[in-house]
Design an enzyme around this catalytic site. Structure first.
Site, short mmCIF file in Angstrom:
data_model
loop_
_atom_site.label_atom_id
_atom_site.label_comp_id
_atom_site.label_asym_id
_atom_site.label_seq_id
_atom_site.Cartn_x
_atom_site.Cartn_y
_atom_site.Cartn_z
N CYS A 273 58.31 58.76 44.94
CA CYS A 273 58.33 58.15 46.44
C CYS A 273 59.52 58.51 47.41
O CYS A 273 59.63 58.47 48.62
CB CYS A 273 58.03 56.75 46.50
N HIS B 14 60.97 53.93 53.26
CA HIS B 14 59.96 53.90 52.44
C HIS B 14 58.97 52.67 52.53
O HIS B 14 59.43 51.76 52.39
CB HIS B 14 60.05 54.09 50.94
N ASN C 207 51.05 52.06 50.42
CA ASN C 207 52.39 53.20 49.87
C ASN C 207 51.79 54.35 49.84
O ASN C 207 50.99 54.62 48.82
CB ASN C 207 52.96 52.63 48.44
N1 COA Z 1 45.23 40.21 43.11
C1 COA Z 1 45.22 39.29 42.53
N2 COA Z 1 46.25 38.80 41.64
C2 COA Z 1 46.88 39.78 41.09
C3 COA Z 1 46.82 41.06 41.57
C4 COA Z 1 45.85 41.46 42.50
N3 COA Z 1 45.83 42.55 43.27
N4 COA Z 1 47.77 41.74 40.83
C5 COA Z 1 48.31 40.95 39.96
N5 COA Z 1 47.91 39.72 40.04
C6 COA Z 1 48.11 38.63 39.18
C7 COA Z 1 49.13 38.97 37.95
O1 COA Z 1 48.17 39.20 37.11
C8 COA Z 1 49.81 37.46 37.76
O2 COA Z 1 48.67 36.62 37.23
P1 COA Z 1 49.51 35.88 35.98
O3 COA Z 1 50.66 34.97 36.66
O4 COA Z 1 48.12 34.90 35.72
O5 COA Z 1 49.86 36.61 34.91
C9 COA Z 1 50.05 37.21 39.29
O6 COA Z 1 49.14 37.77 40.14
C10 COA Z 1 51.56 37.27 39.91
O7 COA Z 1 51.98 38.67 39.57
P2 COA Z 1 53.43 38.96 39.59
O8 COA Z 1 53.88 40.20 39.23
O9 COA Z 1 54.07 37.84 39.44
O10 COA Z 1 53.41 39.27 41.28
P3 COA Z 1 54.62 39.51 42.36
O11 COA Z 1 55.03 38.30 43.05
O12 COA Z 1 55.82 40.30 41.18
O13 COA Z 1 53.97 40.72 43.05
C11 COA Z 1 54.04 43.10 43.11
C12 COA Z 1 53.85 41.86 42.36
C13 COA Z 1 53.59 44.49 42.61
C14 COA Z 1 53.24 43.04 44.49
C15 COA Z 1 55.41 43.27 43.46
O14 COA Z 1 56.30 42.99 42.03
C16 COA Z 1 56.18 44.51 44.00
O15 COA Z 1 55.67 44.78 45.00
N6 COA Z 1 56.88 45.14 43.11
C17 COA Z 1 57.43 46.52 43.57
C18 COA Z 1 56.55 47.54 43.26
C19 COA Z 1 56.72 48.77 44.23
O16 COA Z 1 57.19 48.90 45.30
N7 COA Z 1 56.31 49.75 43.75
C20 COA Z 1 56.18 51.26 44.31
C21 COA Z 1 57.39 51.60 44.25
S1 COA Z 1 57.44 53.11 45.01
#
Ligand code: COA
Length: 331
Positions: A120, A258, A288
């Site tokens: 990215c 980004h 993204n």
């Molecule tokens: N829909 C519903 N529930 C979902 C889900 C979806 N699409 N994806 C994950 N969950 C669930 C998980 O399984 C978890 O459930 P559990 O608590 O029963 O295990 C719960 O939602 C919470 O997940 P969590 O990881 O705590 O959420 P978060 O607040 O950290 O958000 C991201 C997750 C991925 C959105 C966040 O961590 C993020 O954006 N990180 C950066 C990623 C990024 O930018 N990547 C690209 C880099 S270039």
């Protein structure tokens, strides 16, 4: 880090972008996987993404964005002597996407054409590389493209990753600053890679290592850790760039970050103390798009009148590696 001499100055002469016509909303995704618009939007800011059909190859997306950028810069394809395509989703392992794009655009046979993969952060890496090559005096006009067909590297049953990404391409033309506006140009750029973070975001299969049930050609991610590194990396690089140029955050007219996650963008706004209104944000409509995200956003920002002559624009990105990078551009 690279900071070629300020003279001659090379600047962005034109921008273009292209996204496949198919728009898939969060509600659409919720019909096939256990998710909801509420979950996706509240955690990422994303409402929809563009997804490619079979005809929309990475090359095709790149060519369409490039044509728009050439038109915007009022340049003919044969005036380009350097083409860099930033992508982590090339059509083929070889030849490069850039070679395929060169052929379709009809660039000069003397044009240097290659792909660059910094995930990215790829567009910022490609911008800095093109700037350094132009500054060598051996190239005159560069076409720099970020193009991705992320839909091909997603496991559409994995709700933790597939809801985050989209397809598209953005392009810029870099060349000598116009005589009537010599102050415009890239002022500084910085690139980096954080050691021991390569397991946080990866496509474990599909390269020269064998495909196995565990190592498939799909994105895997430790989202929370990526989030923290992303905010820290982008804040640091922005501060270093400003300090190097003797500028302050108040001088920034527009940040084009980004577009991975609205909460990451808001966190950077808070840490840098640059108000949210001075960030260009379109993640809600694209998700993204990896290396394509900054050039698509930059093109939309320009066409929406958000970038004016003389403005200081900060581009800042992070991605798998984990890589990070930024550039300061005087418009
Ligand atoms: N829909 C519903 N529930 C979902 C889900 C979806 N699409 N994806 C994950 N969950 C669930 C998980 O399984 C978890 O459930 P559990 O608590 O029963 O295990 C719960 O939602 C919470 O997940 P969590 O990881 O705590 O959420 P978060 O607040 O950290 O958000 C991201 C997750 C991925 C959105 C966040 O961590 C993020 O954006 N990180 C950066 C990623 C990024 O930018 N990547 C690209 C880099 S270039």
């Amino acid at each position: 880090m690279s900071t070629p001499s300020a003279t001659p100055s090379f600047t962005i002469l034109g921008t273009g972008s292209h996204a496949p016509s198919q728009v898939v909303t969060n509600d659409d995704l919720a019909t096939s996987i256990e998710t909801s618009d509420e979950w996706i939007h509240s955690r990422t800011g994303i409402r929809a993404r563009h997804l490619s059909g079979p005809e929309d190859t990475t090359t095709r997306l790149a060519v369409n964005a490039a044509r728009a950028a050439l038109l915007d810069a009022n340049l003919a394809a044969n005036q380009i002597d350097l083409l860099i395509v930033a992508t982590c989703t090339p059509d083929l392992p070889m030849p490069s996407t850039a070679s395929l794009v060169q052929n379709e655009l009809g660039l000069s046979p003397r044009a240097a054409c290659f792909d660059l993969n910094a995930a990215c952060t790829g567009f910022v890496y490609a911008l800095d590389t093109a700037w350094a090559m132009l500054s060598s005096g051996r190239y005159h006009h560069a076409l720099v493209i970020g193009a991705e067909k992320m839909s091909t590297v997603l496991d559409w049953t994995d709700r933790t990753t597939c809801v985050l990404f989209g397809d598209g391409a953005g392009a810029i033309i870099l060349g000598p600053a116009p005589a009537d506006h010599p102050a415009s140009g890239i002022l500084a750029a910085r690139l980096g890679t954080i050691p021991s973070t390569s397991d946080l975001l990866r496509i474990p299969g599909g390269g020269s290592s064998p495909l196995t049930p565990e190592a498939r050609r799909y994105i895997t991610m430790k989202g929370r850790e990526v989030f923290k590194f992303a905010v820290r990396g982008m804040e640091e690089v922005a501060r270093e760039l400003l300090a190097e140029q003797g500028l302050a955050t108040e001088n920034i007219a527009l940040v084009v970050p980004h577009q991975a996650n609205l909460r990451i963008i808001h966190a950077i706004s808070e840490y840098l103390e640059v108000p949210r209104e001075r960030f260009f944000i379109n993640v809600e409509r694209y998700g993204n798009t990896s290396a394509a995200s900054i050039p698509i956003a930059l093109d939309e920002a320009r066409r929406a009148g958000r970038v004016q002559r003389g403005d200081l624009v900060l581009l800042v990105a992070f991605g798998a590696g984990l890589t990070y990078g930024g550039a300061l551009v005087r418009w």
